[in-house]
Design an enzyme around this catalytic site. Structure first.
Site, PDB file in Angstrom:
ATOM      1  N   CYS A  12       0.844  -1.200   0.000  1.00 18.70           N
ATOM      2  CA  CYS A  12       0.000   0.000   0.000  1.00 18.70           C
ATOM      3  C   CYS A  12       0.878   1.249   0.000  1.00 18.70           C
ATOM      4  O   CYS A  12       1.766   1.401   0.832  1.00 18.70           O
ATOM      5  CB  CYS A  12      -0.899  -0.003   1.227  1.00 18.70           C
ATOM      6  SG  CYS A  12      -1.907   1.481   1.383  1.00 18.70           S
ATOM      7  N   PHE A  13       0.626   2.142  -0.936  1.00 14.45           N
ATOM      8  CA  PHE A  13       1.526   3.295  -1.078  1.00 14.45           C
ATOM      9  C   PHE A  13       1.442   4.300   0.059  1.00 14.45           C
ATOM     10  O   PHE A  13       2.321   5.139   0.209  1.00 14.45           O
ATOM     11  CB  PHE A  13       1.367   3.995  -2.425  1.00 14.45           C
ATOM     12  CG  PHE A  13      -0.031   4.222  -2.939  1.00 14.45           C
ATOM     13  CD1 PHE A  13      -1.126   4.362  -2.112  1.00 14.45           C
ATOM     14  CD2 PHE A  13      -0.251   4.303  -4.322  1.00 14.45           C
ATOM     15  CE1 PHE A  13      -2.404   4.594  -2.616  1.00 14.45           C
ATOM     16  CE2 PHE A  13      -1.515   4.530  -4.842  1.00 14.45           C
ATOM     17  CZ  PHE A  13      -2.595   4.674  -3.982  1.00 14.45           C
TER      18      PHE A  13
END
Length: 220
Positions: free
Chosen positions: A48-49
């Site tokens: 997840c960025f």
């Protein structure tokens, strides 16, 4: 609508059957990056960025960390499409940095220490799918050289029980993610996912790399 979109985020999968996500004291790179001529950019994919962006936004010498998509087409460069896991895109972060303050090999060291588990294929923490793969996307021949050498160095060091599966991917177009994803940790410090999965990464950065850590969140 933006709040609703964030609540539906796939970066909030239930915290079950998740990998350890434990920080690892990675060694300094034997092969150091030789970068001159001002600011440089590098792209990192590590789940997840939100967390990838959050960690690098607390690193001295980083001037911006932008969340986005890499590896697929422009048509598929939207959160709705990428979360299907069928676009070829990875959630990624474009990091702009000053190599006179922090070198690329030092960013690699931080990435493998606190950002991503390099032994889980298409998975980080509670998130599953090819969009959550761990990958390095060098933007220069020098970065590619250093990245290859550092992965080999870590492989020989055997810091993990399982083999490293992080790949070096060829640079393609980086597509900036939707506005509500940018600076997400700074905007949503009490978000459940941030508190469970990403805040510990920043704390690990502070502990393992005190000389590189800055309490100020560098907003892009």
């Amino acid at each position: 609508m933006l709040a609703g979109a964030a609540l539906l985020s796939a970066c909030q999968q239930p915290a079950i059957a998740a990998s350890g996500e434990e920080a690892v004291a990675t060694p300094a790179a034997v092969i150091r990056a030789k970068e001159e001529g001002g600011l440089k950019t590098a792209i990192f994919a590590g789940g997840c960025f939100w967390g990838v962006e959050g960690v690098f936004s607390h690193v001295k010498g980083v001037t911006s960390a932008v969340s986005g998509y890499h590896g697929g087409s422009k048509r598929d460069a939207s959160y709705k499409r990428v979360t299907t896991g069928s676009t070829g895109h990875a959630e990624a972060v474009k990091v702009t940095y000053d190599p006179s303050v922090v070198r690329y090999d030092e960013l690699l060291r931080i990435f493998f220490a606190v950002v991503a588990d390099p032994t889980t294929l298409n998975r980080q923490g509670p998130d599953h799918g090819s969009q959550y793969r761990s990958a390095l996307i060098p933007t220069s021949a020098e970065q590619a050289r250093v990245a290859k050498a550092y992965i080999a160095q870590l492989g020989k060091a055997k810091l993990w029980d399982k083999p490293i599966v992080t790949k070096i991917e060829k640079q393609d177009t980086f597509y900036r993610a939707e506005a509500y994803h940018q600076d997400f940790m700074a905007k949503n410090p009490n978000h459940g996912y941030i508190r469970r999965w990403d805040r510990p990464k920043v704390e690990a950065l502070k502990t393992l790399f005190p000389a590189d850590y800055t309490a100020t969140f560098r907003k892009n």
